[in-house]
Design a protein around this motif. Sequence first.
Motif, mmCIF file in Angstrom:
data_model
loop_
_atom_site.group_PDB
_atom_site.id
_atom_site.type_symbol
_atom_site.label_atom_id
_atom_site.label_comp_id
_atom_site.label_asym_id
_atom_site.label_seq_id
_atom_site.Cartn_x
_atom_site.Cartn_y
_atom_site.Cartn_z
ATOM 1 N N ALA A 10 2.641 -7.125 5.054
ATOM 2 C CA ALA A 10 2.388 -5.723 4.571
ATOM 3 C C ALA A 10 3.546 -4.962 3.541
ATOM 4 C CB ALA A 10 2.044 -4.166 5.288
ATOM 5 N N GLU A 11 4.424 -4.766 3.270
ATOM 6 C CA GLU A 11 5.963 -4.619 2.594
ATOM 7 C C GLU A 11 5.686 -5.610 1.704
ATOM 8 O OE1 GLU A 11 8.460 -2.434 6.500
ATOM 9 O OE2 GLU A 11 9.267 -4.551 6.244
ATOM 10 N N LYS A 14 3.014 -4.929 -1.100
ATOM 11 C CA LYS A 14 3.162 -3.853 -1.219
ATOM 12 C C LYS A 14 2.692 -3.410 -2.970
ATOM 13 C CE LYS A 14 8.083 -2.435 -1.758
ATOM 14 N NZ LYS A 14 8.147 -1.672 -2.896
ATOM 15 N N ASP A 15 3.513 -4.275 -3.307
ATOM 16 C CA ASP A 15 2.822 -4.453 -5.090
ATOM 17 C C ASP A 15 2.219 -5.489 -5.807
ATOM 18 O OD1 ASP A 15 4.094 -2.026 -5.558
ATOM 19 O OD2 ASP A 15 6.132 -3.328 -5.997
ATOM 20 N N ASP A 123 -1.612 -4.963 8.345
ATOM 21 C CA ASP A 123 -2.075 -3.702 8.086
ATOM 22 C C ASP A 123 -3.453 -3.217 8.503
ATOM 23 O OD1 ASP A 123 0.534 -2.755 7.622
ATOM 24 O OD2 ASP A 123 -0.233 -1.416 5.696
ATOM 25 N N ASN A 271 -6.029 -10.137 -0.287
ATOM 26 C CA ASN A 271 -6.229 -9.007 -1.437
ATOM 27 C C ASN A 271 -6.805 -9.948 -2.549
ATOM 28 O OD1 ASN A 271 -5.000 -7.765 0.046
ATOM 29 N ND2 ASN A 271 -2.629 -8.496 -0.886
#
Length: 320
Positions: A10-11, A14-15, A123, A271
């Motif tokens: 997730a980190e 994140k973008d 997440d 995603n």
Amino acid sequence: MTTKPVPTAAELLKDSPRNWGRWGAEDEVGSLNFLTSAEVLRGVAAVRQGKTYTLQIPMGKPGGDPVWPGRNQSQRINVMDHGHWLCGKGVEFPGNIEYADDVMFMYLQGSTQYDALGHVWCDDKLYNGYDANTTIGGMSKASVYPLAERGIVGRAVLIDMARHRGKPVLDPGETFTHLDLLAAAEKQGVVIQKHDILIIRTGWIGSFYERDRVEFYKNFVEPGLTYSPELVSWFHEMEIPNLVTDTIANEVTMDPVSGVALPLHIALMSNLGVTFTEICQLDPLAADCAADGQWSFLYVAAPLKVINGSGAPVNPVVIR
């Protein structure tokens, strides 16, 4: 000497872009939505010779099948054969017919297969924002069943990275990017177009049948695509519906920069909704493409309709 900390997926992402909600709050097929009837006809138009290839590996081969480390091999067991009649235990039918029956115990991802879009997550959110709790006891959201119901048909392009680099098979952990794909495509004389099904050959699965099993799995790190924000943006802009490779996971096992395992499973599949087809046998198809220079064709596939499944076997068909 300090060890660089490994970020969470997730980190790291994140973008990264997401297609969550793009096709509605209830969508479960993701980028397959790009494969409209017009795209199917574009795929049909790519057929020039009428040659067909199937891309599934054999199931239950005596020497073993390539599976993700830790998964059990497929097991096929006879439950009825001529031996039952020889020992007087066969079922008697009018006309004295006999028959054979067998069963197979296997991981649904233990052969050439499609991943469900909810197969991997981070997440606590699956593709399209579905709660990870929907996987408990079976995937009630983003399972393989909607992919199987829809089917996958369109124009596909084969990029032969092993041949491009002058090797029969890429090395363990060897990486390549979208720029390498574009360079290989240019050398092959083919253009990767928007909405193309992208097939990549590394030679990895073909090599499984030619090398020692212990050596194949030793310090297991597959070759494959490697994560970068630019690569993810390229997939997003090209609206690639389906990634198909001859590896077990469609990407290098560990991202060599961040140390995160399988980040493209999140960045592309979770995603963006890109469907993943893994463990394909591409060597015969690639040899034929190299011989006559035709690298684009029609691709047709439909995984088994496993309700609530995290994946399902498939035998894709290519028509050149």
